[in-house]
Write an enzyme that holds these catalytic residues in place. Structure first.
Site, PDB file in Angstrom:
ATOM      1  N   SER A 451      43.844  33.707  82.877  1.00  0.00           N
ATOM      2  CA  SER A 451      42.622  32.925  82.807  1.00  0.00           C
ATOM      3  C   SER A 451      42.301  32.417  84.202  1.00  0.00           C
ATOM      4  O   SER A 451      43.188  32.317  85.060  1.00  0.00           O
ATOM      5  CB  SER A 451      42.810  31.735  81.869  1.00  0.00           C
ATOM      6  OG  SER A 451      41.801  30.769  82.086  1.00  0.00           O
ATOM      7  N   TYR A 464      48.032  24.473  79.232  1.00  0.00           N
ATOM      8  CA  TYR A 464      47.358  25.776  79.155  1.00  0.00           C
ATOM      9  C   TYR A 464      47.365  26.468  80.524  1.00  0.00           C
ATOM     10  O   TYR A 464      47.747  27.635  80.650  1.00  0.00           O
ATOM     11  CB  TYR A 464      45.914  25.563  78.670  1.00  0.00           C
ATOM     12  CG  TYR A 464      45.125  26.832  78.519  1.00  0.00           C
ATOM     13  CD1 TYR A 464      45.313  27.652  77.415  1.00  0.00           C
ATOM     14  CD2 TYR A 464      44.200  27.227  79.485  1.00  0.00           C
ATOM     15  CE1 TYR A 464      44.596  28.823  77.276  1.00  0.00           C
ATOM     16  CE2 TYR A 464      43.479  28.401  79.355  1.00  0.00           C
ATOM     17  CZ  TYR A 464      43.671  29.197  78.246  1.00  0.00           C
ATOM     18  OH  TYR A 464      42.960  30.362  78.113  1.00  0.00           O
TER      19      TYR A 464
END
Lengths: 581, 295
Positions: A451, A464
């Protein structure tokens, strides 16, 4: 190698070699060699095949220990077919044979399977690196007529691979080079250029110089006046992926002539039967057994060609988290390119839906329930893939979950779960499937979905971002390790993509109402950004097709990467903003 | 501000039902005549002729026909400029090929009653289209059920969006003007004239009614354009709505469009005798207990 018998064809006698003994119910296999080889090129493959079949090979007229005709016209295809017919008649009078042919042997056998002379005498045909000249002529014409520059470029590329065919039409040239020393050099040329270790053949000078007549007698005539050549026989085409003399595109139109067609790949150069005799024997056996009434193996079923060949036809792609979002779109993007696909998802119904959609695109598709956070389940899944479908060509480690909230609000249990699902699953998936690719000698791709958060620190996403940063580093290290095995590792860093993950993200340290509010906010913000999962899917497909090591998706991913690299102070400043508000 | 009550009489609803049947008969008749090689324009013109010959005197819009990937609004037709008023919607010279999906959409008015229908099919076969058409049944139940539960129209539209996501389809009705899932239909005055004015292929009288509803709705807190946005976040408004979920999967699109009757406390599809329902019944997809539900 001494011939076991000679067979008379017209006024020529042909040297025939056999392995094993014929028996009722045992298939008979005939191997036909190419140029500039003799039957000896098949030795290793024949020995393996002879464990289960009666195997026959022969020196084509002019080559090895067979007689040499005295004029060029005697090398026309009809005479070559007659030779094959005589050999089959003599060695397998009671049952039709299974042909396995390479290079010129394959070119001449296309003539045998598409004309009447040998009707009923051939049970199946495995063709390696040798198209029908007539098919090739139609292929060239249809591309030139299409008016598409891309198609014409493909023709030009194939012709540049076939330069020697033109050269062989010149008087003297072909035979001369063989007589002037190429015969002695041939084994070392093969070893240097092709990387295959072949023994020097005592008849190499003759095989090379006489065989030039094969080209002279047939090519120009057939290319200028091709005829439609069709067959209903089962045909298996084996493509050598790194063949210097033939592009696989030449086979694009084959289903129009051959309705019963299977097409498979070996990652090797032109002389596959020397470099990979086990693989060639295994593929031939699989096909012969199937034609002889056995089951169609999964690998064969995937190799079945109906209609247009697509870039990913015959490939197997595994996607975790394949039931929704980026995973489903990626699965469908590969399916649209012809790949067989496996959707793994914790939600079986969602995975099955993805598989069903993929099947609408005319590919094989499978759905498996897998919780990627569970080591046992991932291991069992990888095992299932290997045993049922074989090592995959592309693995997309995509499954992941979202978690937002400050570090001090994130519990140990939350950390544990996130690390398992987002990181451990990628470690396991990469390791297990890379091992399968190595074992199978596959030049596959491992795609790990990270990401833009991997390089954009923010106080709202500590857990995350940490998992995604680790995925990025893992991929970079693995890429280095697997480079020598020719397995590529791709890391994907999407920006703010509008998927279900926004509405499923847990927000820790806030009330349930506040969580709902933030989810709705996130959904809205991501919706406004309007970066769709299919943009990521297209980027992944592009990265795999064009061997890109890393892809960033979305303008924000590029900006954030720039900031993290060149403006680290700004990056640290931005980490203090609460993204989730 | 109170929403309008349903002002239509049973006779009015019969009139609307008759014209909806006419519209579907038009689509089915022309679809049966369609052959590879025909263009969208030819087919749209045939539909127009059919409707005129059956006494249609006006329209909400003149017939549309989309072939191939245009059914999924791929390419230029998918651009959403001018709030979705895209000239690429108009019938083009795209020719029909075997196994190519098509959509026919017509909205005739007869004696003051207007219908707006969508119909899809293929000459040959198309597995993706079959699957889309099968799945479209779920949307028909979902929409009427949620309206009966008096959920806001925006919530109903969002539920449709979520079902699309679950199915793996794109909600292609978002490419329509104002991203509408449905729009309102009003009764016009039956003035006995054989023809009325169309501008840019839209019937002036019907569009005027829509604009009037828009003004009135702005005052009363509702919108005649039903989509997923805030403007539709109001209780179901009694009246007639032409509902048109339009799904897309890769290059294949499918839709149906039917009139939904919303009353103060209930909702029902104007007619269950429509081609898509007959098709679902033929394929054994129609659930057994709906007879009770519909009654």
């Amino acid at each position: 190698m001494n011939p076991s018998e000679t067979v008379q064809s017209g006024d020529l006698s042909l040297a025939v070699y056999t392995w094993g003994t014929p028996a009722p119910g045992k298939p008979n296999v005939v191997l036909v060699h190419g140029y500039p080889d003799a039957a000896s090129v098949w030795t290793r493959t024949a020995e393996i095949l002879a464990e289960r079949y009666y195997v026959i090979a022969y020196d084509v007229r002019g080559a090895g220990r067979s007689d040499v005709p005295d004029h060029t016209k005697a090398f026309e295809l009809e005479h070559l077919v007659e030779d094959l017919a005589q050999v089959v008649e003599a060695t397998s009078p009671d049952q039709p044979v299974h042909l396995v042919c390479h290079d010129w042997g394959s070119i001449q056998s296309w003539e045998a399977v598409t004309t009447d002379r040998m009707a009923g005498r051939i049970a199946s045909y495995t063709s390696i690196s040798g198209p029908s000249i007539d098919h090739a002529a139609y292929w060239i014409m249809s591309r030139l007529r299409s008016g598409s520059t891309q198609e014409m470029a493909t023709v030009a590329r194939q012709l540049s691979h076939s330069w020697y065919i033109g050269a062989f039409q010149l008087p003297l040239f072909g035979p001369a080079i063989w007589k002037l020393g190429m015969d002695k050099l041939w084994p070392s040329i093969l070893s240097k250029v092709e990387g295959v270790q072949a023994e020097a053949s005592p008849t190499q000078t003759k095989d090379g110089s006489i065989g030039v007549n094969l080209y002279r007698a047939n090519f120009v005539q057939r290319l200028l006046k091709p005829q439609e050549r069709r067959t209903d026989l089962p045909v298996q085409v084996i493509v050598a992926k790194r063949d210097r003399f033939m592009l696989p595109e030449v086979l694009d139109d084959l289903p129009q002539w051959v309705p019963n067609l299977w097409q498979r790949e070996i990652d090797a150069g032109h002389w596959v039967q020397i470099s990979h005799p086990e693989r060639v024997a295994a593929m031939a056996s699989e096909f012969i057994d199937f034609v002889a009434g056995g089951a169609e193996t999964t690998a064969l079923r995937r190799a079945r060609r109906r209609g247009v060949r697509k870039p990913m036809t015959g490939k197997l792609v595994v996607v975790t988290g394949g039931g929704a979002g980026i995973g489903r779109e990626t699965l469908l993007a590969f399916a649209e390119q012809g790949a067989a696909v496996v959707a793994a998802d914790i939600d079986l119904a969602a995975a099955e839906r993805s598989a069903e959609l993929a099947r609408l695109l005319d590919v094989e598709a499978y759905a498996r329930q897998v919780d990627v956070g569970s080591t046992e389940q991932v291991e069992a899944f990888a095992q299932w893939v290997e045993s049922e479908l074989g090592a995959p060509d592309v693995v997309v480690n995509n499954a992941g979950i979202g978690l937002s909230g400050k570090m001090l609000d994130t519990s140990v249990a939350d950390w544990d779960k996130l690390l398992r699902v987002n990181l451990w699953s990628v470690i396991l998936g990469s390791k297990l499937f890379a091992q399968q690719m190595v074992d199978a000698g596959k030049r596959g791709h491992i795609v790990n979905v990270a990401s833009a958060a991997a390089f954009s620190p923010n106080k709202a996403l500590p857990a995350y971002s940490t998992t995604k940063a680790a995925v990025l580093m893992l991929s970079d290290c693995l890429r280095g390790e697997l480079a020598e095995k020719h397995i590529r590792v791709v890391s994907v860093c999407p920006g703010f993509v509008d998927t279900g993950i926004t509405t499923a993200t847990r927000f820790v340290g806030v009330s349930a109402d506040e969580q709902d509010k933030r989810r709705a906010q996130a959904k809205k913000a991501y919706g406004r950004r309007n970066l769709k999962p299919d943009a990521v899917a297209r980027a992944i497909l592009d990265a795999v097709t064009n061997d890109k090591p890393e892809v960033l998706v979305g303008a924000e991913a590029h900006v954030l990467r720039f900031v993290s690299r060149f403006l680290p102070a700004l990056s640290r400043r931005m980490a203090r903003l609460d993204l989730a508000k | 501000m109170p929403a309008p009550a349903l002002t239509f009489t049973a006779a009015d609803l019969d009139g609307f039902r008759e014209v909806q049947r006419l519209a579907y008969r038009c689509a089915e008749t022309i679809a049966a005549e369609m052959e590879p090689g025909m263009t969208e324009r030819e087919v749209a013109a045939r539909m127009k002729d059919f409707l005129m010959s059956e006494g249609a005197d006006d329209c909400f819009h003149q017939p549309f026909a989309w072939f191939g990937d245009r059914t999924a609004f791929r390419g230029f037709i998918g651009f959403k400029h001018l709030a979705g008023f895209n000239p690429a919607f108009y019938p083009s010279n795209r020719r029909l090929e075997r196994n190519m999906p098509f959509i026919l959409d017509c909205a005739p008015t007869r004696n003051g009653h207007t219908a707006d229908i969508g119909y899809c099919g293929v000459v040959g076969e198309n597995r993706a289209l079959d699957r889309l058409m099968d799945d479209l049944m779920e949307y028909r139940f979902l929409i009427v059920d949620l309206v009966r539960q008096r959920q806001s129209l925006a919530e109903v539209s969002q539920a449709v969006d979520r079902l699309c996501l679950k199915h793996g389809y794109e909600p292609r009705h978002k490419a329509y003007p104002f991203e509408v899932l449905a729009h309102r239909v009003e009764k016009l005055q039956d003035d006995g004239r054989p023809q009325h004015l169309s501008l840019a292929r839209f019937g002036v009288r019907n569009v005027t009614e829509l604009l009037k509803d828009r003004v009135r709705g702005a005052r009363e807190g509702w919108s005649p354009l039903w989509n997923s946005k805030a403007g539709s976040d109001h209780a179901p408004t009694p009246g007639l709505w032409a509902v048109e979920p339009h799904l897309g999967f890769r290059g294949v699109g499918a839709k149906w469009e039917e009139l939904l009757v919303i009353t103060e406390d209930d909702a029902f599809w104007l007619d269950d005798d429509v081609p898509q329902v007959r098709r679902w019944k033929e394929r054994g997809l129609w659930p057994a207990d709906t007879a009770r539900k519909a009654a």
